[in-house]
Design an enzyme around this catalytic site. Structure first.
Site, mmCIF file in Angstrom:
data_model
loop_
_atom_site.group_PDB
_atom_site.id
_atom_site.type_symbol
_atom_site.label_atom_id
_atom_site.label_comp_id
_atom_site.label_asym_id
_atom_site.label_seq_id
_atom_site.Cartn_x
_atom_site.Cartn_y
_atom_site.Cartn_z
ATOM 1 N N LYS A 121 3.940 12.068 -35.544
ATOM 2 C CA LYS A 121 2.751 12.728 -36.070
ATOM 3 C C LYS A 121 3.015 14.227 -36.282
ATOM 4 O O LYS A 121 2.707 14.796 -37.327
ATOM 5 C CB LYS A 121 1.587 12.505 -35.107
ATOM 6 C CG LYS A 121 0.353 13.301 -35.372
ATOM 7 C CD LYS A 121 -0.404 12.847 -36.607
ATOM 8 C CE LYS A 121 -1.454 13.865 -36.969
ATOM 9 N NZ LYS A 121 -2.654 13.381 -37.515
ATOM 10 N N GLU A 178 -3.364 9.416 -35.959
ATOM 11 C CA GLU A 178 -4.159 9.267 -37.168
ATOM 12 C C GLU A 178 -3.523 10.081 -38.303
ATOM 13 O O GLU A 178 -3.198 11.238 -38.115
ATOM 14 C CB GLU A 178 -5.561 9.806 -36.863
ATOM 15 C CG GLU A 178 -6.565 9.480 -37.893
ATOM 16 C CD GLU A 178 -6.480 8.032 -38.274
ATOM 17 O OE1 GLU A 178 -6.936 7.199 -37.511
ATOM 18 O OE2 GLU A 178 -5.919 7.727 -39.348
ATOM 19 N N CYS A 186 -4.987 20.800 -38.503
ATOM 20 C CA CYS A 186 -3.755 20.162 -38.022
ATOM 21 C C CYS A 186 -2.469 20.945 -38.241
ATOM 22 O O CYS A 186 -1.676 21.092 -37.318
ATOM 23 C CB CYS A 186 -3.598 18.801 -38.686
ATOM 24 S SG CYS A 186 -4.772 17.620 -38.042
#
Ligand code: UDX
Length: 439
Positions: free
Chosen positions: A200, A145, A256
């Site tokens: 990612k 995502e 993150c």
């Protein structure tokens, strides 16, 4: 999942969690009480909930009925044991994989949504395939995502790209067919599983690196008389560099950036790539230094003593338009100032007092400083010696400094770490003003 349900009314989406309180909040008729504040999310939930978007704690039954299962649990940094402070804690991912293995029926596509260390899909596959029951089979895909908090809905509705990593063409096609309802096919990239997982981590590492880079230059600007916003604009006009992610600030936060870089560093070390590990580690070191230098600088300006002084903190979320406080720079700055004996008065338009308590501990008086929650900007600044702007909430850019300044104890300071106030007006009101990247 809300966006998928909204865009694909014929697909039944079940969001499941073991935490019944959380699920009850997602089912709350009062949309203002949804567990996450995210602009636009309430409208989408209102449209899809009860139609094809359901929230429940019936995990086993939902897995049993599902053709596709998204694993979206969190993967925080390990606190103890091997790799503590660096590696991701995969206990929840593993528990989910086992639960899916137990309950799935027929063929099930399992999609990694959580950000995971490279080659986790292998572990998931091994767990899934260890069930010997006949008639059960699995395909594993990686579909990281890229949404950012505060702009999540827009990021999902108009993504730069959708990444699908995997080996089995039929499974990739199934997932692709969901995104193709609203994403043009050219934006859907297919890679192998490991490239997808690593992409990612790399994207987040590169974004965080830009923030650390501009923050390092901000410090140099303060020493030399340059202005970091002018520098950022000048370099950002070069289309090879681009203008995004060049805003200097109090250091990056969020769930993150730090976690993913630590993960990358751990991965590099475990493959013996010491130089690569050290290179990425610097991005975090610079970020920690940035947060620390702000609290040091504030202490210096306030005559090297904060004991008993009231300091207003404007903004506790890690960025504007979210109520998320994970790794927020406000936490480290607040802790440092409390350690120096300051009395903090913390305001944030969306963060609740409980969340601040969870980050800073009880607001009990002790021999060091303390903190209190302020219901308004005015209350936070009343009688304060300094006001520190940490989150770039829009309402902070239009503060009437004349009025605020009158209520502060003189000499009073304004420290703007996001460069959003009109510094001329603030100075005219009699405040001493320090702006990050300008001095
Ligand atoms: C990030 C990634 O952007 C997203 O793609 C990924 O899926 C999750 O991690 P998020 O953490 O929600 O998203 O927010 P982001 O907008 O990236 O900001 C992260 C931190 O960097 C914030 O603290 C923000 O204030 C800071 N930042 C960002 C800056 O200081 N300057 C900038 O120019 C941009």
């Amino acid at each position: 999942m809300a966006v998928i349900a909204d865009r694909c009314p014929d697909i039944e989406v079940h969001v499941v969690d073991l935490n019944s309180e959380r699920i009850a909040a997602w089912n709350d008729p009062d949309l203002a009480r949804l567990p996450i504040y995210e602009p636009g999310l309430d409208t989408i939930v209102a449209r899809a909930r009860g139609r094809n978007l359901n929230f429940s704690t019936d995990v086993d039954r939902c897995i049993e009925k599902a053709d596709m299962v998204f694993l979206s649990v969190n993967t925080p940094t390990k606190q103890r044991g091997i790799g503590a402070g660096k590696a991701s804690d995969l206990r929840w991912i593993e528990a989910c994989a086992r639960q899916v293995a137990r309950n799935a029926k027929g063929h099930t596509i399992v999609v990694e949504k959580s950000t995971l260390p490279v080659r986790t899909a292998e572990t998931i596959k091994t767990i899934l395939n260890s069930t010997q029951e006949r008639g059960k089979s699995f395909s594993v895909l990686s579909n990281p995502e890229f949404l950012a908090e505060g702009t999540a809905i827009k990021d999902l509705e108009y993504p730069d790209r959708v990444l699908i990593g995997g080996e089995e063409e039929h499974a990739i096609e199934e997932l692709k067919s969901i995104y193709e309802r609203w994403v043009e096919p050219a934006k859907i990239l297919e890679t192998n599983l490991w490239s997808s997982e690593l992409s990612k981590l790399t994207a987040n590492a590169l974004l965080a690196q830009r923030v650390s880079s501009i923050n390092s230059i901000a410090a140099l600007c303060e020493s030399t008389g340059a202005n970091v916003r002018e520098v950022a604009e000048a370099v950002g006009r070069d289309h090879r560099i681009g203008e995004k992610f060049l805003k200097s600030g109090p250091g990056f936060g969020g769930s993150c950036f730090q976690k993913d870089i630590l993960n990358l560093v751990y991965l590099c070390r475990s493959f013996g790539l010491e130089e690569v590990a050290t290179y990425w580690e610097q991005v975090i070191d610079l970020n920690t230094w940035q947060q620390r230098r702000i609290s040091r600088l504030i202490t210096e300006k306030l005559f090297n003593t904060l004991a008993g002084k009231k300091i207003a903190i404007l903004g506790f979320a890690f960025k504007a338009n979210t109520n998320d406080t994970r790794e927020s720079p406000a936490i480290r700055i607040a802790k440092d100032l409390i350690e120096e004996g300051a009395i903090l008065s913390i305001h944030d338009p969306k963060v609740k007092i409980d969340q601040i308590r969870a980050e800073l501990g009880e607001k009990l008086k002790n021999d060091l400083g303390e903190w209190e929650f302020a219901g308004s900007i005015k209350d936070a600044c009343n009688n304060a010696d300094a006001c520190i702007l940490i989150t770039e909430w829009k309402e902070y850019s239009t503060i009437n400094w004349m009025e605020i300044s009158e209520s502060m104890r003189k000499p009073a300071w304004l420290f703007d770490t996001r460069c959003i106030v009109d510094s001329n007006l603030a100075r005219k009101s009699g405040l001493n003003v320090w702006i990050l990247g300008e001095g």
